[in-house]
Design a protein around this motif. Sequence first.
Motif, PDB file in Angstrom:
ATOM      1  N   GLU A 162      22.510 -40.959 -21.027  1.00 37.47           N
ATOM      2  CA  GLU A 162      20.784 -40.339 -20.856  1.00 37.47           C
ATOM      3  C   GLU A 162      21.284 -38.411 -21.927  1.00 37.47           C
ATOM      4  O   GLU A 162      20.417 -37.837 -20.610  1.00 37.47           O
ATOM      5  CB  GLU A 162      20.767 -40.107 -19.197  1.00 37.47           C
ATOM      6  CG  GLU A 162      20.809 -41.189 -18.608  1.00 37.47           C
ATOM      7  CD  GLU A 162      20.374 -41.074 -16.864  1.00 37.47           C
ATOM      8  OE1 GLU A 162      20.464 -40.468 -16.616  1.00 37.47           O
ATOM      9  OE2 GLU A 162      20.234 -41.720 -15.874  1.00 37.47           O
ATOM     10  N   PRO A 176      19.057 -36.666 -24.925  1.00 39.66           N
ATOM     11  CA  PRO A 176      18.686 -36.649 -25.700  1.00 39.66           C
ATOM     12  C   PRO A 176      19.378 -36.842 -27.325  1.00 39.66           C
ATOM     13  O   PRO A 176      19.980 -36.131 -27.554  1.00 39.66           O
ATOM     14  CB  PRO A 176      18.125 -34.897 -25.173  1.00 39.66           C
ATOM     15  CG  PRO A 176      19.415 -34.513 -24.275  1.00 39.66           C
ATOM     16  CD  PRO A 176      20.185 -35.506 -24.246  1.00 39.66           C
ATOM     17  N   THR A 177      18.053 -37.345 -27.752  1.00 39.57           N
ATOM     18  CA  THR A 177      18.496 -36.597 -29.288  1.00 39.57           C
ATOM     19  C   THR A 177      18.872 -36.026 -30.406  1.00 39.57           C
ATOM     20  O   THR A 177      19.647 -35.861 -30.854  1.00 39.57           O
ATOM     21  CB  THR A 177      17.326 -37.349 -29.743  1.00 39.57           C
ATOM     22  OG1 THR A 177      16.804 -38.563 -29.500  1.00 39.57           O
ATOM     23  CG2 THR A 177      17.173 -37.727 -31.181  1.00 39.57           C
ATOM     24  N   GLY A 230      18.848 -41.302 -28.497  1.00 45.43           N
ATOM     25  CA  GLY A 230      18.952 -40.853 -27.808  1.00 45.43           C
ATOM     26  C   GLY A 230      18.067 -41.039 -27.199  1.00 45.43           C
ATOM     27  O   GLY A 230      17.337 -42.073 -26.993  1.00 45.43           O
ATOM     28  N   MET A 231      18.171 -40.944 -25.554  1.00 47.69           N
ATOM     29  CA  MET A 231      17.516 -41.463 -23.981  1.00 47.69           C
ATOM     30  C   MET A 231      15.757 -41.343 -24.509  1.00 47.69           C
ATOM     31  O   MET A 231      15.079 -42.729 -23.716  1.00 47.69           O
ATOM     32  CB  MET A 231      17.317 -40.406 -23.442  1.00 47.69           C
ATOM     33  CG  MET A 231      16.963 -39.335 -24.093  1.00 47.69           C
ATOM     34  SD  MET A 231      17.350 -37.936 -22.117  1.00 47.69           S
ATOM     35  CE  MET A 231      16.336 -38.511 -20.684  1.00 47.69           C
ATOM     36  N   GLU A 232      15.277 -40.926 -25.783  1.00 50.02           N
ATOM     37  CA  GLU A 232      14.251 -40.975 -25.824  1.00 50.02           C
ATOM     38  C   GLU A 232      13.075 -41.949 -27.139  1.00 50.02           C
ATOM     39  O   GLU A 232      12.735 -42.046 -27.076  1.00 50.02           O
ATOM     40  CB  GLU A 232      13.309 -39.812 -26.606  1.00 50.02           C
ATOM     41  CG  GLU A 232      13.356 -38.422 -25.901  1.00 50.02           C
ATOM     42  CD  GLU A 232      15.066 -37.304 -26.953  1.00 50.02           C
ATOM     43  OE1 GLU A 232      16.270 -38.354 -26.755  1.00 50.02           O
ATOM     44  OE2 GLU A 232      15.024 -36.460 -27.080  1.00 50.02           O
ATOM     45  N   GLU A 233      14.481 -43.375 -27.064  1.00 54.51           N
ATOM     46  CA  GLU A 233      14.330 -44.560 -28.236  1.00 54.51           C
ATOM     47  C   GLU A 233      13.153 -45.262 -26.983  1.00 54.51           C
ATOM     48  O   GLU A 233      13.320 -45.796 -26.544  1.00 54.51           O
ATOM     49  CB  GLU A 233      15.253 -44.478 -28.105  1.00 54.51           C
ATOM     50  CG  GLU A 233      15.032 -45.918 -29.443  1.00 54.51           C
ATOM     51  CD  GLU A 233      16.662 -46.798 -29.607  1.00 54.51           C
ATOM     52  OE1 GLU A 233      17.203 -46.671 -28.424  1.00 54.51           O
ATOM     53  OE2 GLU A 233      16.243 -47.798 -31.101  1.00 54.51           O
ATOM     54  N   CYS A 289      13.040 -48.883 -23.002  1.00 58.23           N
ATOM     55  CA  CYS A 289      12.102 -48.153 -22.788  1.00 58.23           C
ATOM     56  C   CYS A 289      10.885 -48.510 -22.951  1.00 58.23           C
ATOM     57  O   CYS A 289      10.826 -48.995 -24.233  1.00 58.23           O
ATOM     58  CB  CYS A 289      12.142 -46.357 -23.540  1.00 58.23           C
ATOM     59  SG  CYS A 289      10.837 -45.628 -23.134  1.00 58.23           S
ATOM     60  N   GLN A 304       9.356 -32.485 -36.587  1.00 58.32           N
ATOM     61  CA  GLN A 304      11.055 -33.392 -35.851  1.00 58.32           C
ATOM     62  C   GLN A 304      12.584 -33.471 -37.291  1.00 58.32           C
ATOM     63  O   GLN A 304      13.753 -33.019 -37.573  1.00 58.32           O
ATOM     64  CB  GLN A 304      10.871 -33.709 -35.042  1.00 58.32           C
ATOM     65  CG  GLN A 304      10.334 -33.502 -33.940  1.00 58.32           C
ATOM     66  CD  GLN A 304       9.235 -35.037 -33.332  1.00 58.32           C
ATOM     67  OE1 GLN A 304       8.948 -35.708 -33.481  1.00 58.32           O
ATOM     68  NE2 GLN A 304       9.523 -35.288 -31.835  1.00 58.32           N
ATOM     69  N   GLY A 320      12.054 -40.815 -29.869  1.00 63.73           N
ATOM     70  CA  GLY A 320      11.068 -38.898 -30.396  1.00 63.73           C
ATOM     71  C   GLY A 320      10.615 -38.868 -31.668  1.00 63.73           C
ATOM     72  O   GLY A 320      10.376 -37.646 -31.630  1.00 63.73           O
ATOM     73  N   SER A 337      23.496 -45.294 -29.324  1.00 66.33           N
ATOM     74  CA  SER A 337      23.702 -44.531 -28.501  1.00 66.33           C
ATOM     75  C   SER A 337      24.506 -43.348 -27.736  1.00 66.33           C
ATOM     76  O   SER A 337      24.391 -42.184 -26.656  1.00 66.33           O
ATOM     77  CB  SER A 337      22.357 -45.406 -27.208  1.00 66.33           C
ATOM     78  OG  SER A 337      23.507 -46.060 -26.441  1.00 66.33           O
TER      79      SER A 337
END
Length: 347
Positions: free
Chosen positions: A171, A173-174, A160-163, A254, A200, A194, A140
């Motif tokens: 923190e 992002p992907t 990333g943080m969306e995982e 998450c 994507q 994410g 990560s």
Amino acid sequence: MTASTGSAAAQPPAPFATRLTRLFGIAHPLLGGGLMWLSRPRYVAALVNAGCMGFLTPRSFDSPDAFGEALVQCRVLTGGRPFGVNLTLASRPGGNDGVVTALEQALAHGVRHFETAGQGPGELIARIHEAGGVVIHKASSLRHALAAERDGADAVALVGMEEGGHPGANELPTMLLGALALDRLRVPVAVGGGIGHGRQLAALLAMGVDGAVCGSRLLVCEEIEAHDAYKRHLVGCDEHATVAVLRTLGNTLCVLRNATAELVAARERAGARDYAAFGDLLDSRITRDRCYGEGDWQRGMASLGPAIAFADRIEPLADIVATLLAQASAALDGLDHVRRTPLGGRP
Ligand SMILES: Cc1cc2nc3c(=O)[nH]c(=O)nc-3n(C[C@H](O)[C@H](O)[C@H](O)COP(=O)(O)O)c2cc1C
């Protein structure tokens, strides 16, 4: 739920070839990351039979014997095609004894494809290479990704943080991690967190990324062995249906925003700073039994990321993969309409 695991005949064409598809010998640049309690033989075989790579999670099985049975079952369901095993390293002392046992068991059963996660995978990577296997390490942060590359990982997945699940302490992002990774790593790079729509995937491929790691988007496939009531709830989720908790313990998780997650968040706000303060709220066997087993989605900490917003029906895994590929192809075709004069190779 059906017993379908897809079949070679049902596979769509393979529009995208990358360093990752060559490394793993797969048709599509899509990995189904290991899912605690849920990466069981039917699901992993469905991924493999759809031309992707999936990874059994040894920690999901009660005993080495049960894991051994899963290895045999997966081999049968894939018709002998290679499948993978996820080796998640825990940070707590003594938490990894079972990981080495699982690795040896998987190797003895002929598995040669591995996803490692967590810190310090060096010894696992060395053992996997000694046995002629390949390993993608999931990290990560770029710092841990670079360390895994130095340790010999054949590929790296940056999340990333969306995982959904454990996105790590950072923190970032992907998309940002993926773009940075391409300048810093030499090995093939997959990106996760994410990802739930083919547009994507198209963006990642256009960036030069070698593949995507998905989890949350795939939870609604027929082959995931969770109660239909849970999957029906997931189908109705939007991008606000998840919540990140336990940041204060340095172990961000998450999960689905449900009654248990709200209680955990409330205790965190009230000052809880160690695991004991959460009682059995964090006991993942409750998630397994109540949420996944009985469909009571309000109970347990159910790992989930906002990519669930892309799921609109329960369907065979192969259909989800086909949709993602078609969406990615359409998005890339769409680029012709916005392109004007080429810039002449400016990086
Ligand atoms: C239900 C669930 C369980 C997970 N369990 C694990 C695990 O045991 N080990 C692991 O390395 N990653 C685990 N993950 C992370 C996934 O392998 C994958 O990296 C992640 O789902 C990708 O992000 P996405 O959920 O946004 O698609 C889990 C994710 C979910 C949703």
